[in-house]
Write an enzyme that holds these catalytic residues in place. Structure first.
Site, PDB file in Angstrom:
ATOM      1  N   GLY A  46       0.851  -1.182   0.000  1.00  0.00           N
ATOM      2  CA  GLY A  46       0.000   0.000   0.000  1.00  0.00           C
ATOM      3  C   GLY A  46       0.888   1.232   0.000  1.00  0.00           C
ATOM      4  O   GLY A  46       2.123   1.129  -0.039  1.00  0.00           O
ATOM      5  N   SER A  47       0.284   2.389   0.120  1.00  0.00           N
ATOM      6  CA  SER A  47       1.063   3.635   0.035  1.00  0.00           C
ATOM      7  C   SER A  47       2.092   3.745   1.151  1.00  0.00           C
ATOM      8  O   SER A  47       3.197   4.273   0.942  1.00  0.00           O
ATOM      9  CB  SER A  47       0.118   4.836   0.073  1.00  0.00           C
ATOM     10  OG  SER A  47      -0.680   4.803   1.257  1.00  0.00           O
ATOM     11  N   GLU A  49       3.898   1.522   2.383  1.00  0.00           N
ATOM     12  CA  GLU A  49       5.036   0.624   2.169  1.00  0.00           C
ATOM     13  C   GLU A  49       5.917   1.059   1.002  1.00  0.00           C
ATOM     14  O   GLU A  49       7.022   0.523   0.826  1.00  0.00           O
ATOM     15  CB  GLU A  49       4.550  -0.809   1.903  1.00  0.00           C
ATOM     16  CG  GLU A  49       3.935  -1.474   3.097  1.00  0.00           C
ATOM     17  CD  GLU A  49       2.595  -0.857   3.459  1.00  0.00           C
ATOM     18  OE1 GLU A  49       2.463  -0.347   4.591  1.00  0.00           O
ATOM     19  OE2 GLU A  49       1.693  -0.850   2.609  1.00  0.00           O
ATOM     20  N   GLU A  68      -4.068  -9.886   2.256  1.00  0.00           N
ATOM     21  CA  GLU A  68      -3.063  -9.992   3.309  1.00  0.00           C
ATOM     22  C   GLU A  68      -3.084 -11.327   4.047  1.00  0.00           C
ATOM     23  O   GLU A  68      -2.053 -11.797   4.517  1.00  0.00           O
ATOM     24  CB  GLU A  68      -3.214  -8.832   4.308  1.00  0.00           C
ATOM     25  CG  GLU A  68      -2.697  -7.501   3.793  1.00  0.00           C
ATOM     26  CD  GLU A  68      -3.758  -6.686   3.067  1.00  0.00           C
ATOM     27  OE1 GLU A  68      -4.811  -7.257   2.689  1.00  0.00           O
ATOM     28  OE2 GLU A  68      -3.542  -5.463   2.875  1.00  0.00           O
ATOM     29  N   HIS A  91       0.156  -3.908   4.979  1.00  0.00           N
ATOM     30  CA  HIS A  91      -0.237  -2.510   4.806  1.00  0.00           C
ATOM     31  C   HIS A  91      -1.048  -2.015   5.998  1.00  0.00           C
ATOM     32  O   HIS A  91      -2.203  -2.406   6.186  1.00  0.00           O
ATOM     33  CB  HIS A  91      -1.053  -2.365   3.529  1.00  0.00           C
ATOM     34  CG  HIS A  91      -1.583  -0.977   3.288  1.00  0.00           C
ATOM     35  ND1 HIS A  91      -0.801   0.146   3.397  1.00  0.00           N
ATOM     36  CD2 HIS A  91      -2.815  -0.549   2.934  1.00  0.00           C
ATOM     37  CE1 HIS A  91      -1.525   1.211   3.117  1.00  0.00           C
ATOM     38  NE2 HIS A  91      -2.760   0.826   2.842  1.00  0.00           N
ATOM     39  N   HIS A 298     -11.165 -30.173  21.704  1.00  0.00           N
ATOM     40  CA  HIS A 298     -12.103 -29.345  20.940  1.00  0.00           C
ATOM     41  C   HIS A 298     -13.517 -29.444  21.489  1.00  0.00           C
ATOM     42  O   HIS A 298     -14.369 -28.634  21.159  1.00  0.00           O
ATOM     43  CB  HIS A 298     -12.070 -29.772  19.464  1.00  0.00           C
ATOM     44  CG  HIS A 298     -12.788 -28.831  18.548  1.00  0.00           C
ATOM     45  ND1 HIS A 298     -13.214 -29.200  17.295  1.00  0.00           N
ATOM     46  CD2 HIS A 298     -13.156 -27.532  18.700  1.00  0.00           C
ATOM     47  CE1 HIS A 298     -13.802 -28.180  16.716  1.00  0.00           C
ATOM     48  NE2 HIS A 298     -13.797 -27.151  17.534  1.00  0.00           N
ATOM     49  N   GLY A 417      -7.230 -24.350  13.543  1.00  0.00           N
ATOM     50  CA  GLY A 417      -8.611 -24.580  13.146  1.00  0.00           C
ATOM     51  C   GLY A 417      -9.178 -23.474  12.287  1.00  0.00           C
ATOM     52  O   GLY A 417     -10.285 -23.593  11.775  1.00  0.00           O
TER      53      GLY A 417
END
Length: 551
Positions: A46-47, A49, A68, A91, A298, A417
């Site tokens: 993005g800007s 970076e 991402e 970003h 679980h 998971g």
């Protein structure tokens, strides 16, 4: 380097910068990354970076992910398959938000990641600017081992060096550094990579106690988890099991191979239910848990093992797993040090070797196609050195019965998971192990979380075969509804998804299979392809029981 094995120290390359000369933050960071071997960067820019990406150096590889979460999943797979920390560039706050699910998974997977995140310019931060991240370092916690937004631009290279050291300290895990976009051009001094030990030796007195107890036990059992494969300690575990003549069970939700599944001592998989674990361990007079928690559950319930007086010993490098143990003695230590040390304390076993477990017969073809038939066909068709990356949780029991994993470094899945991990992870694994065929076994529901990863595989022409186990719904939800006695829950069925067309739109050829007659040819065609190829296999909607006794 073997799959999943890392050096005990960080190899240092000659430093390209004069130690006391002033350079920009960007120059110092790139030089540090070269020293640390982090020249592959997974990102979605993005800007904020762009100043880091300016005039990208030719000796670095930038791997673009289209979302991402895919970026983090690819970096995770790359790190786990290479045994080195992977560098991931996201970003700002929104990018971290998109990636949060796979950051959580990376934390549970113990994947060593150095995540850098763009931030607005420092001069704008007091005014709550567009793209400004409030408390950027706190946002991903507690699912990063360490995070910081440095107080000064000059401290950015040191923060990244610190993040790398913590990511690579056992237990491995992700770290994060937030970097304001105007920091990259600020003058600073270079930071040299340090040589840091990553292993911890176990307590010798406790190892003596464990060895003595194992020597007295008539019917010990080993419960093994992913830390063994992660540390490249598989041969040491194999020698230990054979010395003891003890059966080996895979721990619940093991995210890597626990033990060669064609070995006579392999006794199956423990389910993630307390009652089923107690049942699976019944009859043993000592339980040795190696490289795993005691235990990952679980569903709720009572595990009688914690109250019946059975001795339990745990070897782990994860202090949280050791602290959470329900019973017994926990010994902190790296597998590659602890297992040989334990073996050296044991004499030859005189106990009878347990009989090998029964192998299920090859399933016959049927209509609709059983998932068991698919996995048996996949076992016959795929190359012997192929790596399986799995995210088909409702079909995992069928996969475990008919697609045994027999090679260290040959299997990866998610420990968390959370869906949307394994397809991008398969891309990262393929990049870390060039030339090795990777087979992504993905449920149809899982595919829709991170299908964008196909595009990256196509761009890099990776030898990736994607097998969609398509039961037209969230099979795990069907199964879990059965466990909980829930009927008529909405949001479980997934009609109308055309994965062949979706893959074709990103440049990946594919084929739909609905009958047994076309399966072998479709798989052969997919494995002959140089680049990625998809096979969408329609399977029956049978609801398996995920938490039965180990088999």
């Amino acid at each position: 380097m073997p799959h999943g094995q890392a050096d005990s120290t960080h190899a240092l390359a000659p430093h390209a910068l004069v130690p006391h000369a002033l350079v920009t933050v960007r120059e110092a960071v790139l030089a540090l990354m070269r020293e640390l071997g982090m020249t592959t960067v997974f990102g979605n820019p993005g800007s904020t970076e762009l100043p880091f990406l300016d005039r990208w150096p030719e000796d670095f590889r930038y791997v673009l992910g289209l979302q991402e979460s895919c970026v983090v999943g690819m970096a995770d797979g790359f790190a786990r398959a290479s045994g080195r920390a992977a560098f991931c560039n996201l970003h700002s706050a929104v990018g971290v938000g998109h990636a949060a699910g796979n950051i959580f998974t990376a934390y549970r997977n113990q994947a060593p990641l150095v995540i850098t995140v763009g931030q607005q310019a420092r001069s704008l931060l007091p005014g709550n600017p567009f793209l400004g991240a409030t408390e950027a370092a706190n946002f991903p916690r507690p699912y990063v081992k360490w995070s910081i937004e440095p107080a000064r631009a000059e401290d950015v290279p040191g923060a990244i060096a610190h993040a790398h050291r913590i990511a690579m300290q056992r237990p491995w895990g992700p770290t994060l550094v937030s970097i304001p976009m105007d920091d990259w051009s600020v003058p600073t001094r270079p930071v040299a990579a340090r040589r840091v030990s990553v292993d911890v030796a176990p307590d010798p007195a406790l190892l003596d106690m464990m060895a003595e107890a194992l020597g007295r036990a008539a019917r010990p059992v080993l419960v093994v988890g992913p830390e063994v494969d992660q540390e490249g300690a598989g041969p040491a575990l194999l020698a230990l099991a054979e010395r003891l003549g003890a059966p080996v069970l895979a721990s619940p939700f093991a995210s890597r191979m626990a033990f060669p599944e064609d070995h006579p001592l392999f006794a199956g998989f423990l389910p993630a239910a307390p009652g089923a674990v107690a049942q699976g361990l019944a009859g043993h007079d000592l339980v040795a848990v190696i490289g795993a928690p005691v235990f990952t559950f679980h569903v709720a319930g009572e595990c009688g093992l914690f109250h019946d007086g059975t001795p339990v010993f745990q070897l782990t490098s994860d202090i949280e797993a050791a602290a959470a143990a329900g019973t017994g003695t926990a010994i902190l230590g790296s597998m590659r040090l602890a297992l040989p040390a334990l073996l050296s304390r044991l004499g030859a076993a005189s106990r009878a070797v347990p009989p090998p477990r029964e192998r299920p017969p090859a399933p016959p073809p049927a209509a609709p196609l059983p998932a068991e038939y698919l996995f048996a066909a996949l076992r016959r068709s795929m190359p012997q050195d192929a790596i399986v990356v799995e995210e088909a949780p409702s079909h995992r029991p069928a996969l475990q019965r008919h697609l045994p994993i027999t090679r260290w470094g040959g299997f990866y899945t998610m420990a968390s998971g959370g869906l949307g991990y394994s397809l991008p992870a398969a891309v990262g694994v393929a990049m870390a192990q060039p030339g090795t065929r990777v087979v992504a076994v993905i449920g149809d529901g899982s595919m829709m979380y991170s299908i964008q990863a196909i595009w990256t595989a196509v761009q890099h022409r990776l030898p990736l075969t994607i097998v969609v186990v398509n039961n037209a719904g969230y099979g795990a939800m069907r199964s879990f509804s059965r466990v909980l006695g829930v009927e008529g829950a909405p949001g479980i069925e997934l009609p109308g998804l055309d994965f062949v067309s979706l893959a074709a739109g990103m440049g990946c050829p594919g084929r739909r299979v609905e009958e047994a007659g076309g399966l072998e040819a479709a798989l052969a065609e997919a494995f002959a392809e140089d680049g990625p190829r998809l096979v969408d296999v329609a399977v029956d909607h049978a609801v398996p029981h995920l938490y039965q006794k180990a088999k």
